[in-house]
Design a protein around this motif. Sequence first.
Motif, PDB file in Angstrom:
ATOM      1  N   ALA A 134     -13.973   7.373  79.067  1.00  0.00           N
ATOM      2  CA  ALA A 134     -15.433   7.323  78.952  1.00  0.00           C
ATOM      3  C   ALA A 134     -15.928   8.477  78.080  1.00  0.00           C
ATOM      4  O   ALA A 134     -15.365   9.573  78.100  1.00  0.00           O
ATOM      5  N   GLY A 135     -16.977   8.215  77.314  1.00  0.00           N
ATOM      6  CA  GLY A 135     -17.582   9.273  76.512  1.00  0.00           C
ATOM      7  C   GLY A 135     -17.027   9.406  75.117  1.00  0.00           C
ATOM      8  O   GLY A 135     -17.444  10.288  74.362  1.00  0.00           O
ATOM      9  N   THR A 136     -16.090   8.532  74.715  1.00  0.00           N
ATOM     10  CA  THR A 136     -15.498   8.629  73.377  1.00  0.00           C
ATOM     11  C   THR A 136     -16.272   7.814  72.344  1.00  0.00           C
ATOM     12  O   THR A 136     -15.883   7.778  71.179  1.00  0.00           O
ATOM     13  N   GLY A 137     -17.355   7.166  72.755  1.00  0.00           N
ATOM     14  CA  GLY A 137     -18.220   6.478  71.802  1.00  0.00           C
ATOM     15  C   GLY A 137     -17.789   5.071  71.447  1.00  0.00           C
ATOM     16  O   GLY A 137     -18.310   4.490  70.483  1.00  0.00           O
ATOM     17  N   LYS A 138     -16.874   4.483  72.211  1.00  0.00           N
ATOM     18  CA  LYS A 138     -16.359   3.146  71.881  1.00  0.00           C
ATOM     19  C   LYS A 138     -17.484   2.114  71.844  1.00  0.00           C
ATOM     20  O   LYS A 138     -17.636   1.378  70.860  1.00  0.00           O
ATOM     21  N   THR A 139     -18.239   2.040  72.931  1.00  0.00           N
ATOM     22  CA  THR A 139     -19.312   1.045  73.023  1.00  0.00           C
ATOM     23  C   THR A 139     -20.394   1.314  71.985  1.00  0.00           C
ATOM     24  O   THR A 139     -20.852   0.402  71.279  1.00  0.00           O
ATOM     25  N   TYR A 140     -20.814   2.553  71.867  1.00  0.00           N
ATOM     26  CA  TYR A 140     -21.929   2.907  70.987  1.00  0.00           C
ATOM     27  C   TYR A 140     -21.595   2.629  69.526  1.00  0.00           C
ATOM     28  O   TYR A 140     -22.389   2.010  68.798  1.00  0.00           O
ATOM     29  N   LEU A 141     -20.416   3.065  69.081  1.00  0.00           N
ATOM     30  CA  LEU A 141     -20.050   2.890  67.671  1.00  0.00           C
ATOM     31  C   LEU A 141     -19.799   1.426  67.331  1.00  0.00           C
ATOM     32  O   LEU A 141     -20.198   0.957  66.258  1.00  0.00           O
ATOM     33  N   SER A 142     -19.145   0.696  68.223  1.00  0.00           N
ATOM     34  CA  SER A 142     -18.889  -0.719  67.937  1.00  0.00           C
ATOM     35  C   SER A 142     -20.198  -1.501  67.922  1.00  0.00           C
ATOM     36  O   SER A 142     -20.377  -2.418  67.100  1.00  0.00           O
ATOM     37  N   THR A 143     -21.140  -1.147  68.793  1.00  0.00           N
ATOM     38  CA  THR A 143     -22.451  -1.805  68.776  1.00  0.00           C
ATOM     39  C   THR A 143     -23.187  -1.496  67.479  1.00  0.00           C
ATOM     40  O   THR A 143     -23.829  -2.375  66.885  1.00  0.00           O
ATOM     41  N   ALA A 144     -23.095  -0.254  67.011  1.00  0.00           N
ATOM     42  CA  ALA A 144     -23.729   0.115  65.740  1.00  0.00           C
ATOM     43  C   ALA A 144     -23.151  -0.699  64.586  1.00  0.00           C
ATOM     44  O   ALA A 144     -23.890  -1.177  63.709  1.00  0.00           O
ATOM     45  N   LEU A 145     -21.845  -0.888  64.583  1.00  0.00           N
ATOM     46  CA  LEU A 145     -21.209  -1.666  63.515  1.00  0.00           C
ATOM     47  C   LEU A 145     -21.583  -3.143  63.611  1.00  0.00           C
ATOM     48  O   LEU A 145     -21.700  -3.833  62.591  1.00  0.00           O
ATOM     49  N   ALA A 146     -21.779  -3.644  64.828  1.00  0.00           N
ATOM     50  CA  ALA A 146     -22.229  -5.024  65.006  1.00  0.00           C
ATOM     51  C   ALA A 146     -23.635  -5.206  64.438  1.00  0.00           C
ATOM     52  O   ALA A 146     -23.921  -6.184  63.730  1.00  0.00           O
ATOM     53  N   HIS A 300     -21.022  15.780  77.584  1.00  0.00           N
ATOM     54  CA  HIS A 300     -20.989  17.175  78.017  1.00  0.00           C
ATOM     55  C   HIS A 300     -19.545  17.682  77.998  1.00  0.00           C
ATOM     56  O   HIS A 300     -18.611  16.953  78.334  1.00  0.00           O
ATOM     57  N   GLU A 301     -19.352  18.941  77.585  1.00  0.00           N
ATOM     58  CA  GLU A 301     -17.998  19.490  77.466  1.00  0.00           C
ATOM     59  C   GLU A 301     -17.221  19.415  78.774  1.00  0.00           C
ATOM     60  O   GLU A 301     -15.985  19.331  78.781  1.00  0.00           O
ATOM     61  N   LEU A 302     -17.932  19.379  79.907  1.00  0.00           N
ATOM     62  CA  LEU A 302     -17.236  19.260  81.190  1.00  0.00           C
ATOM     63  C   LEU A 302     -16.533  17.925  81.337  1.00  0.00           C
ATOM     64  O   LEU A 302     -15.530  17.825  82.052  1.00  0.00           O
ATOM     65  N   VAL A 303     -17.048  16.874  80.667  1.00  0.00           N
ATOM     66  CA  VAL A 303     -16.404  15.566  80.756  1.00  0.00           C
ATOM     67  C   VAL A 303     -15.000  15.641  80.180  1.00  0.00           C
ATOM     68  O   VAL A 303     -14.053  15.053  80.710  1.00  0.00           O
ATOM     69  N   ARG A 304     -14.836  16.370  79.081  1.00  0.00           N
ATOM     70  CA  ARG A 304     -13.496  16.577  78.511  1.00  0.00           C
ATOM     71  C   ARG A 304     -12.555  17.186  79.546  1.00  0.00           C
ATOM     72  O   ARG A 304     -11.416  16.745  79.722  1.00  0.00           O
ATOM     73  N   LYS A 305     -13.052  18.209  80.222  1.00  0.00           N
ATOM     74  CA  LYS A 305     -12.212  18.920  81.188  1.00  0.00           C
ATOM     75  C   LYS A 305     -11.870  18.024  82.375  1.00  0.00           C
ATOM     76  O   LYS A 305     -10.746  18.068  82.897  1.00  0.00           O
ATOM     77  N   ILE A 306     -12.828  17.220  82.804  1.00  0.00           N
ATOM     78  CA  ILE A 306     -12.589  16.314  83.937  1.00  0.00           C
ATOM     79  C   ILE A 306     -11.515  15.292  83.574  1.00  0.00           C
ATOM     80  O   ILE A 306     -10.566  15.056  84.335  1.00  0.00           O
ATOM     81  N   VAL A 307     -11.661  14.668  82.405  1.00  0.00           N
ATOM     82  CA  VAL A 307     -10.689  13.667  81.972  1.00  0.00           C
ATOM     83  C   VAL A 307      -9.302  14.290  81.823  1.00  0.00           C
ATOM     84  O   VAL A 307      -8.294  13.715  82.242  1.00  0.00           O
ATOM     85  N   ALA A 308      -9.245  15.484  81.221  1.00  0.00           N
ATOM     86  CA  ALA A 308      -7.962  16.167  81.040  1.00  0.00           C
ATOM     87  C   ALA A 308      -7.325  16.505  82.380  1.00  0.00           C
ATOM     88  O   ALA A 308      -6.105  16.382  82.556  1.00  0.00           O
ATOM     89  N   ALA A 309      -8.137  16.932  83.351  1.00  0.00           N
ATOM     90  CA  ALA A 309      -7.615  17.293  84.669  1.00  0.00           C
ATOM     91  C   ALA A 309      -7.020  16.073  85.380  1.00  0.00           C
ATOM     92  O   ALA A 309      -5.926  16.159  85.975  1.00  0.00           O
TER      93      ALA A 309
END
Length: 316
Positions: A134-146, A300-309
């Motif tokens: 989550a948070g890597t922009g998959k949905t947002y970027l693909s919707t923009a390209l659509a 938020h930078e904490l999301v990176r840390k949560i996913v990594a953990a």
Amino acid sequence: MTEETLKIEDNIMIELFGSLDENMRLIEKLTCVKASALEGDLTLKGEEENTALARDLIEFLISQIKDKKTLKKENIAAYFDMIRNKQQDEAQKISDEVVLTTRSGKQVKSITLGQAGYVSAIKKNKIVFGIGPAGTGKTYLSTALAVLALKKGEVQKIILTRPAIEAGEQLGFLPGDLNEKVDPYLRPLFDALGEMLGAENYARLIEKQTIEVAPLAFMRGRTLKDAFIILDEAQNTTCEQMKMFLTRLGENSRMVINGDITQIDLAPKIKSGLKDAMEILNDVEDIKICHLSEKDIVRHELVRKIVAAYANRQNN
């Protein structure tokens, strides 16, 4: 310990530091240096390698400010990763490429190398799988390209769909009619489209069925022509559902299938259709599988840390 001083114009210094100095505090944290400003001089103190890295990052950020580009904390973190890996040219290229300009004038861009590769893959291939947290922009970027493809007349329709299962709940157990049942599952797609098209234009396109948003089950038996089709939360498809969806591809259509294989909500003994498709289709021409990681997270930078953990615990 080394010390280096950069001369910076006052107006650029203000933007570089950001509101309540939040940008500079992030730069200090990322590069492990101490920064202090006095009368147009920015002094960096730290280990020689860290000071050089901080200087390169700050010089790049200054170039962004001079090009009238807004600094955001998530962009700074992404630029840091690229500059640390000697990828200044790639960072500049990403910052220059605009995927789409929204109705309000906001520019939609890739922020990380992973996102840029994902956008490039969608432009070049008929079917693209976007795999990542989550948070890597998959949905947002693909919707923009659509939306971009629709505006350019490359497709006549946008179709957005998700499997109707989430966190162990199924549509039949939720109150309300079909639209009320489906709405919570497709809300991220609604929000992205509303931002990119404007609420009024989006509502008009929905009414004309130029944009269709529906549960995955509604795709059965159809051939989807002249359409840009996005399947979101694809990790929650069964193998049979995924095969059904992929074989809906019609003339002059393209598909983007997004999902996070660490967030599967299917029953334990049911294999994810997304994982199955990744294994089966890995070497098929005109199908691209893009992997995004916690480095591509732009929340938020904490999301990176949560996913990594969580990833670290699974690997141990």
